[in-house]
Design an enzyme around this catalytic site. Structure first.
Site, mmCIF file in Angstrom:
data_model
loop_
_atom_site.group_PDB
_atom_site.id
_atom_site.type_symbol
_atom_site.label_atom_id
_atom_site.label_comp_id
_atom_site.label_asym_id
_atom_site.label_seq_id
_atom_site.Cartn_x
_atom_site.Cartn_y
_atom_site.Cartn_z
ATOM 1 N N CYS A 165 0.801 -1.231 0.000
ATOM 2 C CA CYS A 165 0.000 0.000 0.000
ATOM 3 C C CYS A 165 0.825 1.267 0.000
ATOM 4 C CB CYS A 165 -0.947 -0.023 1.203
ATOM 5 S SG CYS A 165 -1.930 -1.535 1.263
ATOM 6 N N HIS A 305 -2.660 7.998 6.054
ATOM 7 C CA HIS A 305 -2.876 6.675 5.466
ATOM 8 C C HIS A 305 -4.273 6.212 5.859
ATOM 9 C CE1 HIS A 305 -1.854 2.938 3.603
ATOM 10 N NE2 HIS A 305 -1.973 2.246 4.728
ATOM 11 N N GLU A 316 -0.789 5.195 13.520
ATOM 12 C CA GLU A 316 -0.503 6.424 12.775
ATOM 13 C C GLU A 316 -0.689 7.650 13.667
ATOM 14 O OE1 GLU A 316 -1.340 8.539 8.457
ATOM 15 O OE2 GLU A 316 -2.681 6.925 9.118
ATOM 16 N N LYS A 337 -9.556 7.786 2.389
ATOM 17 C CA LYS A 337 -10.069 6.413 2.290
ATOM 18 C C LYS A 337 -11.454 6.271 2.892
ATOM 19 C CE LYS A 337 -5.501 4.178 2.234
ATOM 20 N NZ LYS A 337 -4.662 5.398 2.395
ATOM 21 N N HIS A 342 -9.779 1.814 0.152
ATOM 22 C CA HIS A 342 -8.330 1.629 0.092
ATOM 23 C C HIS A 342 -7.941 1.054 -1.266
ATOM 24 C CE1 HIS A 342 -4.296 1.098 1.092
ATOM 25 N NE2 HIS A 342 -4.368 0.327 2.156
ATOM 26 N N PHE A 401 1.691 -3.353 3.915
ATOM 27 C CA PHE A 401 2.063 -4.678 4.403
ATOM 28 C C PHE A 401 3.540 -4.914 4.104
ATOM 29 C CE2 PHE A 401 -2.402 -6.840 3.965
ATOM 30 C CZ PHE A 401 -2.835 -6.130 5.064
#
Length: 414
Positions: A165, A305, A316, A337, A342, A401
């Site tokens: 991502c 994010h 975050e 998002k 996403h 990831f």
């Protein structure tokens, strides 16, 4: 002295529209692009919804024949369309100048998953002779960069990034550095993803990564909310045209923004879960600020994010507090998002387009569905409604990831 790098064009393909103006208008209006999936029957799946791109025909958005489109996976078509829009907005004539100074760098977390699934079925249902001869060049992660390079005659640096991502943000950051360090004058960059497929949906659902709010899909993506239960899978692409400042100025380009800094790091803790204290994310943020040569209190807005996962949003938030200290409470922070889901490896590309628009319009986009804020997520996430506010410098966060962290600083060109 490092060369300056500016943004001269942007393009998107998303569930909220294919034109930046329309897309931005819907973002600011707090619209959701999340709905039940229609491309295949997922009634037996754990999750039934996503940020699906509908009514898309690549031939309507790029100068390409339907025959050539058939040789491209869906994620490549998205990339080509978004790049075409960005190039057209930039006004650059890529047929002039030195093509070896024009490059492309597009990220994707997964690549041609649809092509893999189709040919898997052909192989086991009808035998190896039925596998498409175009399968490999269609499914490669670098197929987006390769096709854009061929289509536009870009003969300079040509690469692809696959950092889950963080892919698009890493791609844009790497492209920024190529221009800054003198290896190119123009870079077409961004990210593309098309993982809303039977395998993609079931795989992420089986991981427990996705929201299961099937009865209210438009409310499923709820970053920083106490009731968040996972991210919403989405598809699409976001593209940026980057140019060296003097090069852009000499041709009379309309400069939209300037990229100032790029930071990256690794969590080194887990393949899918973030560092619980956000240490890797904090390092990437601090690195981007240092690279830009600015202090934390010079950032006005963070495009987070913000995936709507229980662990990710908390980590975050902790990372932002670590880097920004007392200034963290003064920042506007929001997650796009919440509206489009996403887009995995494409998310940073689309969200950087949002950052450029936020800068141009002096508007922080909202985080929708933030009805019950998590006590551990206690920053100003611009809930529900877009906000007019002075914005000079923006930080864009992307985490993937594998523990990949990538951050960019952009702002107005002086």
């Amino acid at each position: 002295m490092a060369r300056r790098v500016v943004v001269t064009g942007t393009g998107v393909v998303t569930s909220l529209g294919f034109e930046v103006v329309d897309f931005w208008e819907r973002i600011c209006a707090g619209k959701s692009g999340i709905s039940p999936i229609e491309r295949f029957d997922c009634s037996d799946y754990k999750v039934h919804f996503g940020g699906e791109v509908r009514g898309f025909d690549c031939t309507e958005h790029a100068d390409i024949s339907s025959k050539d489109v058939k040789r491209m996976d869906r994620f490549v078509q998205f990339a080509l369309a978004s790049v075409t829009k960005a190039i057209r907005q930039s006004g650059i004539d890529l047929n002039t100048g030195d093509p070896y100074r024009h490059g492309v760098l597009i990220g994707s977390g997964i690549g041609g998953l649809q092509e893999i699934e189709l040919n898997h079925d052909l192989l086991f249902d009808r035998g190896p002779s039925r596998v498409s001869p175009f399968m490999i060049p269609k499914l490669m992660v670098n197929a987006a960069s390769g096709n854009v390079s061929v289509h536009w005659g870009l003969k300079g640096p040509n690469s692809a990034v696959a950092t889950a991502c963080a892919s698009a943000t890493n791609a844009i950051g790497d492209a920024f550095k190529l221009i800054q360090n003198g290896m190119a004058d123009v870079m077409v960059t961004g990210g593309s993803e098309a993982a809303i497929t039977p395998m993609g949906l079931s795989g992420f659902a089986r991981m427990g990564a996705l929201s299961t709010r099937n009865d209210e899909p438009e409310k499923a993506s709820r970053p920083f909310d106490i009731e968040r239960d996972g991210f919403v899978i989405a598809e699409g692409a976001g593209a940026i045209v980057l140019e060296e400042y003097e090069f852009a100025k000499a041709r009379g380009a309309n400069i939209l923004a300037e990229v100032f800094g790029y930071g990256m790091s690794a969590d080194g803790t887990h393949m899918t879960a973030p560092d619980p204290e956000g240490r890797g994310a904090a390092r990437a943020m601090a690195g981007a600020l240092q690279d830009a040569g600015i202090n934390p209190d010079e950032i006005d807005y963070i495009n987070a994010h913000g995936t709507s996962t229980p662990l990710g949003d908390k980590a975050e938030t902790l990372a932002i507090k670590t880097v920004f200290g007392d200034h963290a409470k003064k920042l506007a922070v929001s997650s796009t998002k919440s509206q489009i889901g996403h887009l995995l490896g494409a998310s940073g590309g689309v969200e950087l387009v949002v950052c450029v628009q936020a800068l141009l319009e002096q508007t922080a986009p909202p985080t929708i569905n933030l009805d019950n804020p998590d006590e551990e997520c206690d920053l100003d996430y611009v809930p529900h409604q877009a906000r007019q506010t002075p914005i000079r410098r923006i930080l864009k966060n992307s985490f993937g990831f594998g523990g990949h962290n990538a951050c960019l600083v952009l702002g107005s060109a002086d």
